[in-house]
Design an enzyme around this catalytic site. Structure first.
Site, short mmCIF file in Angstrom:
data_model
loop_
_atom_site.label_atom_id
_atom_site.label_comp_id
_atom_site.label_asym_id
_atom_site.label_seq_id
_atom_site.Cartn_x
_atom_site.Cartn_y
_atom_site.Cartn_z
CE LYS A 116 -8.03 -1.49 -10.98
NZ LYS A 116 -7.78 -2.91 -11.28
CG ASP B 206 -8.51 -3.52 -7.82
OD1 ASP B 206 -8.00 -4.25 -8.67
OD2 ASP B 206 -7.82 -2.91 -6.98
P1 NDP Z 1 -9.32 -7.57 -1.57
O1 NDP Z 1 -9.78 -6.26 -1.08
O2 NDP Z 1 -10.28 -8.70 -1.64
O3 NDP Z 1 -8.09 -8.08 -0.71
C1 NDP Z 1 -6.92 -7.34 -0.62
C2 NDP Z 1 -5.97 -8.03 0.32
O4 NDP Z 1 -4.72 -7.36 0.26
C3 NDP Z 1 -6.41 -7.96 1.76
O5 NDP Z 1 -5.93 -9.07 2.47
C4 NDP Z 1 -5.75 -6.67 2.23
O6 NDP Z 1 -5.53 -6.58 3.63
C5 NDP Z 1 -4.43 -6.72 1.49
N1 NDP Z 1 -3.97 -5.36 1.26
C6 NDP Z 1 -4.60 -4.40 0.54
N2 NDP Z 1 -3.92 -3.24 0.56
C7 NDP Z 1 -2.84 -3.49 1.31
C8 NDP Z 1 -1.75 -2.69 1.70
N3 NDP Z 1 -1.64 -1.40 1.34
N4 NDP Z 1 -0.79 -3.28 2.46
C9 NDP Z 1 -0.90 -4.58 2.84
N5 NDP Z 1 -1.92 -5.38 2.50
C10 NDP Z 1 -2.87 -4.84 1.75
O7 NDP Z 1 -8.68 -7.28 -3.00
P2 NDP Z 1 -8.36 -8.30 -4.18
O8 NDP Z 1 -8.01 -9.61 -3.64
O9 NDP Z 1 -9.46 -8.18 -5.16
O10 NDP Z 1 -7.09 -7.60 -4.85
C11 NDP Z 1 -5.76 -7.93 -4.47
C12 NDP Z 1 -4.81 -7.51 -5.58
O11 NDP Z 1 -5.15 -8.21 -6.78
C13 NDP Z 1 -4.84 -6.03 -5.97
O12 NDP Z 1 -3.55 -5.65 -6.39
C14 NDP Z 1 -5.77 -6.00 -7.17
O13 NDP Z 1 -5.53 -4.88 -7.98
C15 NDP Z 1 -5.37 -7.29 -7.84
N6 NDP Z 1 -6.34 -7.88 -8.77
C16 NDP Z 1 -7.62 -8.15 -8.39
C17 NDP Z 1 -8.49 -8.74 -9.27
C18 NDP Z 1 -9.87 -9.12 -8.88
O14 NDP Z 1 -10.56 -9.73 -9.71
N7 NDP Z 1 -10.34 -8.84 -7.68
C19 NDP Z 1 -8.09 -9.06 -10.66
C20 NDP Z 1 -6.69 -8.81 -10.93
C21 NDP Z 1 -5.87 -8.23 -10.01
P3 NDP Z 1 -6.47 -5.63 4.52
O15 NDP Z 1 -7.81 -6.29 4.53
O16 NDP Z 1 -5.81 -5.58 5.84
O17 NDP Z 1 -6.48 -4.29 3.82
O1 2IT Z 2 -7.05 -5.66 -11.91
C1 2IT Z 2 -7.98 -6.27 -12.47
O2 2IT Z 2 -7.81 -6.89 -13.53
C2 2IT Z 2 -9.28 -6.29 -11.81
N1 2IT Z 2 -9.43 -5.73 -10.74
C3 2IT Z 2 -10.46 -6.96 -12.47
C4 2IT Z 2 -11.07 -6.05 -13.50
C5 2IT Z 2 -12.35 -6.54 -14.10
O3 2IT Z 2 -12.92 -5.76 -14.90
O4 2IT Z 2 -12.81 -7.65 -13.82
#
Ligand code: NDP
Ligand code: 2IT
Length: 444
Positions: free
Chosen positions: A126, A166
């Site tokens: 990460k 992420d």
């Molecule tokens: P994005 O940046 O696309 O979206 C994040 C969302 O969460 C936004 O709506 C954001 O709001 C909100 N958010 C982020 N930080 C905070 C905070 N501190 N407090 C409140 N709201 C918050 O990210 P992802 O959708 O990609 O990721 C979301 C979660 O999923 C994370 O935990 C990530 O690690 C996990 N994840 C992502 C994967 C991926 O493929 N993208 C895969 C597996 C897990 P705002 O815009 O206001 O910050």
């Molecule tokens: O938390 C996660 O699994 C991710 N942000 C996706 C990682 C990846 O390599 O696609």
């Protein structure tokens, strides 16, 4: 003292101030107790747990860049290469002001088990920066990404370490990072995933985490004689994971009534209109409160509180520790029957314990959100083959992977006498493969 307690105490002592890392290690080790106690002598001799909780390598660097006013800005950049027992380091890059080494270590640690669960040959890693993309121009984001990659490129590669998106890292950032990697190395290789479709990206990667979350949720419900169709769903966040979880949940006939961002949440009793959310978030990079401008019958509430919205199913898809004990109690009081984690460690330990103790089905993030990284591994396969699969082909593989992850977690929980405890099941199944590979490769 038991081996688990000894190692946990060492982790706290040797990694001061890294609360999220301590939390992730504790949650995993606690549920592995049965396995570790049964193999204590062998594991101690090989220092299995000492190896498992120590990242193989952490790269930490300065990221200087110039903002639109001509001012030089400096951020912190990191890559945590946690574990390469079963494949090249694999995991996302997070750009958010809260990012620090402890948070990236927790994420890299979780990623190692998650990636193992996918059944694909990917190790755990990460990275990221405390850079805040919010409010920045495209040129500023590009300047940051180019500077970040100018340091990072030395440590990554298609067979070495393959970052992805992420929080705060989507197609735009991956594009800038990829362009700079290519320019610095002269290599056109699958060094990043989540790439655009015109330069090596995989169909369905954008949708994969959210879709995968719903596929495994559906599997869990089916095995517990429940249905997704007709259920009321609350989803926190409105980013990549939340959006495509909502889309797939709606396709399966569920009604998504609330979504959020870090400022507040919208409640739409008629069902969230995703075209409106996508226009705000993916096109305008706006705030979720703008939803009520397009849908005046919906209600916006500033601040936290999304878990007080009554629902059958809660899907935390924003960030770590966003669902605490009070939230869990509110969910229970409102009749919630299932929680599945789209985000990484969104539920606090107290909340998880409460949820499980109160008969609410719970699928932990390392199983529930593994569809994203699994599809990243499928992107790596396509890059190596120099071919692209159709959307339906990738989606079908993703579906199979999620069904398999459920089966592995379910089976491991049953094998150790904890049927229905998918936290323990996922941790044990993920651990077994990584530790087997580590032991087979000797002291290294
Ligand atoms: P994005 O940046 O696309 O979206 C994040 C969302 O969460 C936004 O709506 C954001 O709001 C909100 N958010 C982020 N930080 C905070 C905070 N501190 N407090 C409140 N709201 C918050 O990210 P992802 O959708 O990609 O990721 C979301 C979660 O999923 C994370 O935990 C990530 O690690 C996990 N994840 C992502 C994967 C991926 O493929 N993208 C895969 C597996 C897990 P705002 O815009 O206001 O910050
Ligand atoms: O938390 C996660 O699994 C991710 N942000 C996706 C990682 C990846 O390599 O696609």
């Amino acid at each position: 003292m038991s081996y688990v307690d000894e190692i946990y105490a060492k982790v706290v002592e040797q990694n001061p101030g890294e609360a999220e890392f301590h939390q992730a290690v504790k949650e995993v080790l606690d549920s592995l107790r049965v396995v570790i106690d049964a193999n204590e002598e062998k594991y101690r001799k090989l220092a299995v747990l000492e190896n498992l909780v120590e990242p193989e390598r952490i790269i930490s660097f300065r990221v200087p860049w110039v903002d639109d006013k001509g001012q030089v800005q400096v951020n912190k950049g990191y890559r945590v290469q946690f574990n390469s027992a079963i494949g090249p380091y694999k995991g996302g890059l997070r750009l958010h002001p809260s990012v620090n080494q402890g948070i990236l270590k927790f994420l890299g640690f979780e990623q190692t088990f998650k990636n193992s669960l996918t059944g694909l040959p990917i190790g755990g890693g990460k990275g990221g920066s405390n850079f805040d993309p919010k409010g920045k121009s495209d040129r500023e984001v590009m300047a940051f990404c180019q500077s970040f990659m100018t340091e990072l490129y030395k440590y990554i590669g298609a067979d070495q370490d393959v970052p992805a998106g992420d929080i705060g890292v989507g197609a735009r950032e991956i594009g800038y990072l990829y362009g700079q990697y290519k320019r610095l190395t002269g290599l056109y290789e699958g060094v990043l995933t989540g790439k655009g479709l015109t330069y090596g990206g995989s169909l369905a990667r954008k949708e994969a985490t959210g879709f995968g979350l719903i596929y495994i949720l559906k599997e869990m419900l089916t095995h517990n004689n429940m249905e997704l169709a007709g259920k009321t769903v609350v989803i926190s966040g409105s980013g990549n994971v939340a959006t495509y979880a909502a889309q797939k949940a709606q396709q399966f006939g569920a009604k998504v009534v609330a979504m959020s961002d870090s400022n507040g949440y919208v409640y739409d009793p008629d069902g969230i209109k995703l075209d409106v959310v996508k226009e705000i978030k993916e096109v305008r990079r706006g705030r979720i409160k703008e939803y009520v401008d397009a849908v005046p019958t919906a209600k916006y509430t500033e601040g936290k509180g999304i878990w007080t919205v009554p629902c059958d199913i809660a899907l935390p898809c924003a960030t770590q520790n966003e669902l605490n004990l009070d939230d869990a109690k509110a969910l229970k009081a409102n009749g919630c029957q299932a929680v599945a984690e789209g985000a990484n460690m969104p539920t606090t330990r107290e909340a998880t314990d409460f949820i499980q103790a109160n008969g609410i089905l719970f699928m932990p993030g390392k199983a529930a959100n593994a569809g994203g990284v699994a599809t990243s591994a499928l992107e790596m396969s396509q890059n190596s083959l120099r071919m692209s699969w159709t959307f339906d082909e990738v989606d079908a593989k993703l579906h199979d992977i999620m069904v398999n992850i459920f089966a592995k977690a379910d089976d491991a929980a049953k094998r150790y006498g904890m049927p229905g405890n998918y936290v323990a099941g996922a941790n044990i199944a993920g651990f077994e493969k990584v530790v087997d590979a580590m032991m087979a490769q000797g002291v290294c």
